[in-house]
Design an enzyme around this catalytic site. Sequence first.
Site, mmCIF file in Angstrom:
data_model
loop_
_atom_site.group_PDB
_atom_site.id
_atom_site.type_symbol
_atom_site.label_atom_id
_atom_site.label_comp_id
_atom_site.label_asym_id
_atom_site.label_seq_id
_atom_site.Cartn_x
_atom_site.Cartn_y
_atom_site.Cartn_z
ATOM 1 N N GLN A 198 17.081 31.953 -3.041
ATOM 2 C CA GLN A 198 15.639 32.010 -3.263
ATOM 3 C C GLN A 198 15.250 31.440 -4.625
ATOM 4 O OE1 GLN A 198 17.659 34.581 -2.709
ATOM 5 N NE2 GLN A 198 17.220 36.333 -4.032
ATOM 6 N N GLN A 266 42.779 33.696 -15.116
ATOM 7 C CA GLN A 266 42.152 32.962 -14.015
ATOM 8 C C GLN A 266 41.940 33.862 -12.806
ATOM 9 O OE1 GLN A 266 41.082 29.884 -14.358
ATOM 10 N NE2 GLN A 266 40.162 29.942 -12.348
ATOM 11 N N HIS A 269 38.791 36.189 -12.496
ATOM 12 C CA HIS A 269 37.446 35.696 -12.166
ATOM 13 C C HIS A 269 36.912 36.335 -10.891
ATOM 14 C CE1 HIS A 269 36.223 32.675 -15.037
ATOM 15 N NE2 HIS A 269 37.455 32.212 -15.092
ATOM 16 N N GLU A 334 40.096 22.066 -11.824
ATOM 17 C CA GLU A 334 39.007 22.336 -12.777
ATOM 18 C C GLU A 334 39.569 22.422 -14.202
ATOM 19 O OE1 GLU A 334 35.585 25.788 -13.511
ATOM 20 O OE2 GLU A 334 37.335 26.209 -12.249
ATOM 21 N N HIS A 335 40.571 23.262 -14.396
ATOM 22 C CA HIS A 335 41.228 23.422 -15.701
ATOM 23 C C HIS A 335 42.688 22.989 -15.568
ATOM 24 C CE1 HIS A 335 38.204 26.765 -15.417
ATOM 25 N NE2 HIS A 335 37.842 26.277 -16.580
ATOM 26 N N ASP A 368 36.461 28.366 -22.057
ATOM 27 C CA ASP A 368 35.454 29.195 -21.393
ATOM 28 C C ASP A 368 34.336 29.597 -22.343
ATOM 29 O OD1 ASP A 368 36.765 29.141 -18.976
ATOM 30 O OD2 ASP A 368 37.761 31.073 -19.235
ATOM 31 N N GLU A 422 17.741 -14.842 2.935
ATOM 32 C CA GLU A 422 17.522 -13.515 3.512
ATOM 33 C C GLU A 422 16.271 -13.459 4.379
ATOM 34 O OE1 GLU A 422 17.578 -10.700 0.297
ATOM 35 O OE2 GLU A 422 19.747 -10.807 0.073
ATOM 36 N N HIS A 427 9.058 -13.343 -1.038
ATOM 37 C CA HIS A 427 9.873 -13.196 -2.241
ATOM 38 C C HIS A 427 10.049 -14.559 -2.919
ATOM 39 C CE1 HIS A 427 10.815 -9.217 -0.777
ATOM 40 N NE2 HIS A 427 11.683 -8.987 -1.765
#
Length: 436
Positions: A198, A266, A269, A334-335, A368, A422, A427
């Site tokens: 939301q 890790q 988390h 990621e790490h 972090d 084209e 053009h």
Amino acid sequence: MEIIRGFAPAEKRLSRRDKAGFFLDETQRAELAKRLGVDPEKAVNGIIDDIRKQGDKAVLEYTLKFDRAAISKLEVSPAEIKQAAGEIPAELFEALKLAATQVRAYHHFQKEAVWKAAEIMQGKQLIRPLERVGLYVPGGKAFYPSTVLMTAIPAKEAGVDEIILVTPPGADGKIPAPTLAAAYIAGVDKVFACGGAQAVAALAFGTKSIPKVDKICGPGNIFVTLAKKAVFGVVDIDGLQGPSEVLILADQYANAEYCASDILAQAEHDVLASPIMVTTSAELAKRVNDIVETKAGSCARKDIIRQSLRDNGLIAVVDNMDEAIKLANMYATEHLCLLVKDSEQYLSRINHAGCIFYGEKASVVMGDYVAGPSHALPTSGTARFSSPLNILDFVKYIDIVNVSKEEVTKLGKAAVTIARAEGLECHAEAALKRME
């Protein structure tokens, strides 16, 4: 943790990465819907539709439904934000200020480099900051002031005019003081007490209270991520972040305690986090696993840690560093932690990672919170083609074209030829007019 030996089994195991629901096939999506008790994509689409039709009213209703917070207004006043900065412990306030200084310095340095490159392109390209950006910060039962700093400060350094922050309130209807204090330190312009799909929809389409933004950044759960995916195109997004992950490359010289502590950090988390170690030493693998198993039971979040280790944890033993680096590039973590002798020599061989930590003292935890680069990093293998959040996420480039009298004949002739090839005669005529 699972320990496997050999490159091929490790490669097969690492390729089975959980995509967190947004890259799954129909069978996998059905299994996820069964596990969650709702089809997440259908739920998100319904929420977005409600926000578009009912605005603030729907946001408040969903805040009551999902966060159990009965609130009458969404915006947190500037006075409340400033007050929160004085309510948190002085030690935490100073730590957040230090972290902010580090993040600001890193991104200011990056800004100077980008603007210097723009000077070289003078007359060819303009750089313009985005006007309004929305930042999503997870909240509710937990709070993450570090994420406020890591997303808001790069936007501020880039020159964004207005920074809007959304984060779920607690059941008491309030946003935790540390989160508001971080918003104060980072210079966030407006804060709204709402979260989930939301909040993403409100940022994308705007409501009476929440202004429409140009881009939405920040991590969240699967519903937040799917909402970002759904509104992409209406607004820009930073990416689709999945569960957090670390891959530690370790040789026989690595400190087993360091390896184990990063694995436990890790796993702490959430249950979907992926703590991985790839090592050339079977002896180290056993020592690290023994330490992890011993210490996991005494951690405050031991249930989360144990499930993360059981479901997603892995120690892979390979023959040499060539195999280890190949696995690291394939996994695109990621790490990436290099706990190897002379670790700097391997930097040039790493092609895919969100952030690389090399040297014994460079724990992922430093990244972090206080190292300087943003901790908003690509996950789920997207480090193969995307980058950490930085000031380039908050600017856009505008190309500039100017054609001199001396150039118009040569360039115009080629333009006419291509246009006619084209089948676009108007053009060609437009080019011919400039050549008269």
